[in-house]
Write a protein that holds these residues in place. Structure first.
Motif, short mmCIF file in Angstrom:
data_model
loop_
_atom_site.label_atom_id
_atom_site.label_comp_id
_atom_site.label_asym_id
_atom_site.label_seq_id
_atom_site.Cartn_x
_atom_site.Cartn_y
_atom_site.Cartn_z
N ASN A 91 0.85 -1.18 0.00
CA ASN A 91 0.00 0.00 0.00
C ASN A 91 0.89 1.24 0.00
N PRO A 92 0.78 2.13 -0.99
CA PRO A 92 1.64 3.32 -1.03
C PRO A 92 1.40 4.29 0.12
N ALA A 93 0.28 4.14 0.84
CA ALA A 93 0.01 5.02 1.98
C ALA A 93 0.72 4.55 3.25
N ASP A 94 1.22 3.32 3.25
CA ASP A 94 1.95 2.81 4.41
C ASP A 94 3.31 3.48 4.53
N ILE A 95 3.74 3.66 5.77
CA ILE A 95 5.07 4.22 6.01
C ILE A 95 6.09 3.12 5.73
N PRO A 96 7.12 3.40 4.94
CA PRO A 96 8.11 2.35 4.65
C PRO A 96 8.98 2.06 5.87
N LYS A 97 9.44 0.82 5.97
CA LYS A 97 10.34 0.46 7.07
C LYS A 97 11.63 1.27 6.97
N VAL A 98 12.16 1.36 5.76
CA VAL A 98 13.41 2.07 5.52
C VAL A 98 13.24 2.94 4.27
N THR A 99 13.67 4.18 4.36
CA THR A 99 13.58 5.11 3.23
C THR A 99 14.95 5.26 2.58
N TRP A 100 14.98 5.14 1.26
CA TRP A 100 16.21 5.32 0.49
C TRP A 100 16.41 6.83 0.32
N LEU A 101 17.14 7.44 1.24
CA LEU A 101 17.27 8.90 1.29
C LEU A 101 17.94 9.46 0.04
N SER A 102 18.95 8.77 -0.47
CA SER A 102 19.65 9.29 -1.65
C SER A 102 18.82 9.17 -2.91
N GLY A 103 17.69 8.47 -2.85
CA GLY A 103 16.81 8.38 -4.00
C GLY A 103 15.78 9.49 -4.05
N LEU A 104 15.73 10.33 -3.02
CA LEU A 104 14.78 11.43 -2.99
C LEU A 104 15.35 12.65 -3.71
N TYR A 105 14.48 13.37 -4.40
CA TYR A 105 14.91 14.58 -5.09
C TYR A 105 15.30 15.67 -4.10
N ASN A 106 14.56 15.79 -3.01
CA ASN A 106 14.83 16.81 -2.01
C ASN A 106 14.88 16.15 -0.62
N PRO A 107 16.02 15.55 -0.26
CA PRO A 107 16.09 14.82 1.00
C PRO A 107 15.93 15.71 2.23
N GLN A 108 16.23 17.01 2.12
CA GLN A 108 16.07 17.91 3.27
C GLN A 108 14.61 17.98 3.71
N SER A 109 13.69 17.92 2.75
CA SER A 109 12.28 17.99 3.11
C SER A 109 11.85 16.75 3.90
N PHE A 110 12.44 15.61 3.61
CA PHE A 110 12.13 14.39 4.37
C PHE A 110 12.61 14.54 5.81
N LEU A 111 13.82 15.08 5.99
CA LEU A 111 14.35 15.28 7.33
C LEU A 111 13.54 16.32 8.10
N THR A 112 13.06 17.35 7.41
CA THR A 112 12.20 18.35 8.04
C THR A 112 10.88 17.72 8.45
N SER B 220 10.53 2.79 12.47
CA SER B 220 11.11 3.38 13.67
C SER B 220 10.00 3.98 14.54
N ARG B 221 10.10 3.80 15.84
CA ARG B 221 9.09 4.33 16.75
C ARG B 221 9.20 5.84 16.93
N ASP B 222 10.40 6.36 16.79
CA ASP B 222 10.61 7.78 17.09
C ASP B 222 11.34 8.53 15.98
N GLY B 223 11.15 8.14 14.74
CA GLY B 223 11.81 8.80 13.61
C GLY B 223 11.61 7.99 12.35
N ALA B 224 12.71 7.81 11.61
CA ALA B 224 12.65 7.03 10.37
C ALA B 224 14.00 6.38 10.12
N TYR B 225 13.96 5.16 9.62
CA TYR B 225 15.18 4.49 9.19
C TYR B 225 15.49 4.93 7.78
N ILE B 226 16.77 5.24 7.53
CA ILE B 226 17.18 5.64 6.18
C ILE B 226 18.36 4.79 5.72
#
Length: 129
Positions: free
Chosen positions: A3-24, A60-66
């Protein structure tokens, strides 16, 4: 299951166009959950010993795995959890999965045992946005 609405277990940060927005976004979610001020939060990283996405049990319970970060001119020792000199002729070293979370800036102590590491999304070392 996919399901695309589910939060991924791990996010491929270098695959994002604007990784700063994910961290924000990590900081924004934490600010909302804890009724904290966004400008008083900082991102904090914990390097795990997990090398593959399959090793992560859940989100992650308190953030995100990257994943997708590399160290240039050094290497990460997974067993010791420390930064070491790179091996001969090894320019880049893949980092293990990292847990990124937001913490209050006044509770973060970088005076002992913490390396404040600059992170770039290109090989050019300068103001690239």
């Amino acid at each position: 299951q996919n399901n695309p609405a589910d939060i991924p277990k791990v996010t491929w940060l270098s695959g994002l166009y604007n990784p700063q927005s994910f961290l924000t976004a990590i900081c924004q979610v934490t600010a909302q959950k804890n009724s904290a001020e966004l400008d008083k939060l900082v991102t904090w990283t914990d390097v795990t010993k997990k090398l593959a996405v399959e090793e992560v049990e859940g989100v992650s319970r308190d953030g995100a795995y990257i994943t997708g970060l590399n160290v240039q001119g050094a290497r990460w020792d997974v067993s010791g959890g420390i930064l070491e000199r790179s091996k001969p002729k090894e320019m880049f070293c893949k980092m293990p999965i990292i847990n990124v979370k937001a913490l209050p800036a006044d509770k973060v102590d970088v005076s002992t045992g913490v390396y404040v590491c600059p992170t770039y999304k290109t090989e050019f070392r300068g103001p690239t946005f």
